[in-house]
Design an enzyme around this catalytic site. Sequence first.
Site, PDB file in Angstrom:
ATOM      1  N   TYR A 440       0.672  -1.229   0.068  1.00 43.72           N
ATOM      2  CA  TYR A 440      -0.147   0.024   0.030  1.00 43.72           C
ATOM      3  C   TYR A 440       0.944   1.312   0.032  1.00 43.72           C
ATOM      4  CZ  TYR A 440      -0.407  -0.263   5.090  1.00 43.72           C
ATOM      5  OH  TYR A 440      -0.021  -0.351   6.703  1.00 43.72           O
ATOM      6  N   GLU A 441       0.270   2.319  -0.214  1.00 41.48           N
ATOM      7  CA  GLU A 441       0.871   3.704  -0.530  1.00 41.48           C
ATOM      8  C   GLU A 441       1.855   3.633  -1.777  1.00 41.48           C
ATOM      9  OE1 GLU A 441      -0.317   5.950   0.736  1.00 41.48           O
ATOM     10  OE2 GLU A 441      -1.699   5.064   2.516  1.00 41.48           O
ATOM     11  N   GLY A 442       1.491   2.683  -2.519  1.00 41.76           N
ATOM     12  CA  GLY A 442       2.317   2.886  -3.711  1.00 41.76           C
ATOM     13  C   GLY A 442       3.043   1.424  -3.691  1.00 41.76           C
ATOM     14  N   GLN A 447       7.571   2.554  -6.105  1.00 44.49           N
ATOM     15  CA  GLN A 447       8.542   3.688  -5.307  1.00 44.49           C
ATOM     16  C   GLN A 447       9.687   3.593  -5.938  1.00 44.49           C
ATOM     17  OE1 GLN A 447       7.557   5.271  -2.620  1.00 44.49           O
ATOM     18  NE2 GLN A 447       5.518   3.993  -2.740  1.00 44.49           N
TER      19      GLN A 447
END
Lengths: 595, 595
Positions: A440-442, A447
């Site tokens: 999650y969060e990319g 990243q």
Amino acid sequence: MPQYRAPVEDTLFLLTDVLGFHARDNLVGFADASPDVIEAVLREGAKLAEEVLAPINRTGDLEGCRRDADGTVRTPTGFKAAYDTYASGGWMGLSVPEAYGGQGLPHTLNTAIQEFASGANLAFGMYPGLTQGAMAALLVHGTEEQKALYLPRMVEGAWTGTMNLTEPHCGTDLGLLKTKAVPNGDGAYSITGTKIFISAGEHDLAENIVHLVLARIEGAPAGTKGISLFVVPKVLVNADGSLGARNGVSCGSLEHKMGIHGNATCVMNYDGATGWLVGQENRGLNAMFVMMNEARLAVGVQGLGQSEVAYQNAAAYAKDRLQGRALTGAKAPDKAADPIIVHPDVRRTLMQIRAFNEAARALMLWTALQADILHRSEDARERQAADDYLGLMTPVVKGVFTDRGFANAVEAQQLLGGHGYIEEWGMSQFVRDARIAMIYEGANGIQAMDLIGRKLPKDGGRAMMTFLGEVQTFLKDHGEDPAMAPFTQPLQAGLNDLQGAVMWLMQNAFAKPDNAGAGATDFMHLFGLVALGYMWARIAKAAQAKHAEAPSPRWESKLTSGRFYMERMLPETALRLARIKAGADSTMALAADAF
Amino acid sequence: MPQYRAPVEDTLFLLTDVLGFHARDNLVGFADASPDVIEAVLREGAKLAEEVLAPINRTGDLEGCRRDADGTVRTPTGFKAAYDTYASGGWMGLSVPEAYGGQGLPHTLNTAIQEFASGANLAFGMYPGLTQGAMAALLVHGTEEQKALYLPRMVEGAWTGTMNLTEPHCGTDLGLLKTKAVPNGDGAYSITGTKIFISAGEHDLAENIVHLVLARIEGAPAGTKGISLFVVPKVLVNADGSLGARNGVSCGSLEHKMGIHGNATCVMNYDGATGWLVGQENRGLNAMFVMMNEARLAVGVQGLGQSEVAYQNAAAYAKDRLQGRALTGAKAPDKAADPIIVHPDVRRTLMQIRAFNEAARALMLWTALQADILHRSEDARERQAADDYLGLMTPVVKGVFTDRGFANAVEAQQLLGGHGYIEEWGMSQFVRDARIAMIYEGANGIQAMDLIGRKLPKDGGRAMMTFLGEVQTFLKDHGEDPAMAPFTQPLQAGLNDLQGAVMWLMQNAFAKPDNAGAGATDFMHLFGLVALGYMWARIAKAAQAKHAEAPSPRWESKLTSGRFYMERMLPETALRLARIKAGADSTMALAADAF
């Protein structure tokens, strides 16, 4: 039952002796954060993590969240009481400006507390974590009215926050999102659409939930340039701050997940819900990035937190479990067998995890300090440098900490043998919970692409050049010190590999971007290895000074762990460089239907 | 719902074109295994895996096994019907001698089928897998009477088998085991004790369960030299083979595990159960090792099976999911976005998994062929060489295949982003199921110690020297072939690293065994990397020949995957060697209480 001990002493050492935290009185709020205050806050935070959050970690996993037919969601037993303790302790607003009811303390301190909470109970820690992220976005992009309306209640913990990006057909590629916003004519918008994977989207911890929602205003351009950010409270808020009618947003269902069962991951249905624009029209992604960057660092911290708690429980088991004899002769001849910590392969495992954890903690705090500099320094040049650093390091902290955090949880689980696989022992939960942080969060591949495709070339590579220069300066300053040679020599080799990778990419990736893409994950890890190596060199310097002052096994252990990192972990840079230099040819050659 | 396709074509290619399977007519049973028979058996096995076992994989995970108050255990819905299909198809006795009702076909073929079953449904595959292991032990160490009594019924699938080693206080260190065997005076023994983690210990698939149990005969020496092996049927068997009274063994409880929910992992209570000695008194560990070695290879195969099914489902998702655009310009301009397989980091992930899978499959079959040679050749020298090879490679297949198999399942899960974390998509189950293979049948750290401490130095290092010589001969034979250079040159570098590690250990580990222990896991992986690299070189040779015969994208894909392995995966040998050469100092320096 697994235990958790917050690493207070290590955090204090890093802040005080390694990172020069207390020399930062030029930053707003730092003068109030005297050594005494810092220590007191850390000890209180540790108590909270150890005594309130850790004890409900496993029960939260077992029980999970339940959605009732009316769309309400119940968190596991004990979460509400723990949340009240958390909120009433003032933890939510630890580093929020006093103007909105917060304590205005450094974000760095808040980050340390985030590690404690994530280590003790990841699923719980996400509720306040998302609230802090939403507050950060409102602080930067909200109107004065919005800030006054929402922030004080969020600081109190009466209301929590969420971020709503993902839709069934799009997560990474937000340009595809379909959720619609139609102007109501009164300045508000009517929001309609479905969002998925919304952490803490619905729950019974607080009386209201402040959703930050990405949507497309009717008639806006396609793609990412037509996305706006809205604040959509679960319960509408009257002008005086009191709660009004229920808004048109509800939880349609809960996901069944591999882990973080104590956190409610919701499908959220927006059915003409009333929302208000945050920031400028069609600049929603930009506004959401404040929250995402904050969240990405926080997710990296989660990786460290899980790595630490898994380490602690594996080490405890290894000291307790009797099995076999040391290769060098019995160490506990009075017992039926030696504790398994005598075995080199068991130690290798533990050393590998601790050598990561201690350096990662330093990098985490160092990065958080840059965020404080960015937001609190009056020196524009210093702010610029901090901004560069944060941009560059955010994908590394997110990607590397969570990849390693998960791998470390797996390694720690392995030390328990069959017991590691049995849920009662708790190691499986660490592995299952830690797994989400890579996604999650990319997802971590994103990243890596963010790092190599955006952050590295930005401003002519200024941020990376500054980082390389900083490490090189450190090496120049300490390269003559024979006591530092076990650290500076390997670090120089690692730095050379990183520089070699940057050079190779400059020469080979502009003309052929697939060469960057195929090497992205390796580059992210190569960078992480060097950044952690740099932290170890700084830690070693400080530990040598402390040891000279007052010799202690504690400093010897530090130096040994650092040496282990330099001998056994940092050399991975050469492998990463070799992979990058292999280029994209064999990676990209197959036709899609050959897979 | 996740799908599974058994790799029939790849298996046929490996057997026929790479490993020279059909040139092995000197081995008993191989003449019957004509190419037609092999292909027919593989296609039937594939059908079984795809159509019978795969469809009940997820339901088995969800439902798990249930123990009723009377100690009976119910397997998940559909397992009994699938088991009947499996048994009536003759799969249990595929490679068991015809004298006991089996088909006498090569063990190599059985191993291929094991991969299919493990990929389709790991939890299910363990029931027949353990039965086959128990049969192998009885075949070698059982009396004629025992073989006649048990094997035919096990071949039919009417009875299944288990192995009972672990006790609450001992798993790895079996010398500590306490389960007691008291002679009854009639040649039988009365067995009393508690065993834990007993896979398939109790279930409703078959009418009887044949437990092979390690216990200590009253008065036997302490440690591993006082352990004997017993056969303890759940239901006593009359001399005529009919079932008699219930024996004094029962399932006390089921474990709650991270995965393989469809397999019943039991605490088994032996309460004066009647058992019969298998093999010699106090030589039980030796007898059990037949089953353990067979089981270790089978567990390695499980790692490959899970890696393959995870790969297949990740690849299918990557070709289907639209998100973002290729770095080199839109590949599906008619769609809202490109399928994510255009992204280099996605391909890197898939290539990494397939480059492992294809070489691991070759190594698995090659190793299985050695087992056939060992048991079926009339040439003593050939048997000796096969025995050497099996001893050396068993810990590598077990340790490396399961470490990589799990890591690959995690990488495959990652490609699905958030969906990978949601149970409905099935990737989480692959990860959770694959995790056990690193632990059971000797945790991978134990495999590494077995390799470096026992197998490597055995007979003056003969087995390793033979392996090194074989690869070197291959390199000499093909080193001049420019088409093979992309394979032979990297393989030579990897081989040099392996030789370097062996040399370093010879010089540094005898005097200081901790140097071996601290490098054990790295050595195991270094060896695995080279062994898989050798397989790739052999595959490449065969694929080039096939391509010259009849050009096809299939052979181009093979060669590209091999090149990817050589460029991006095999170079890890240098890192492994560097770690080994770092020695044990920093690994062992800390006091136990510093952890």
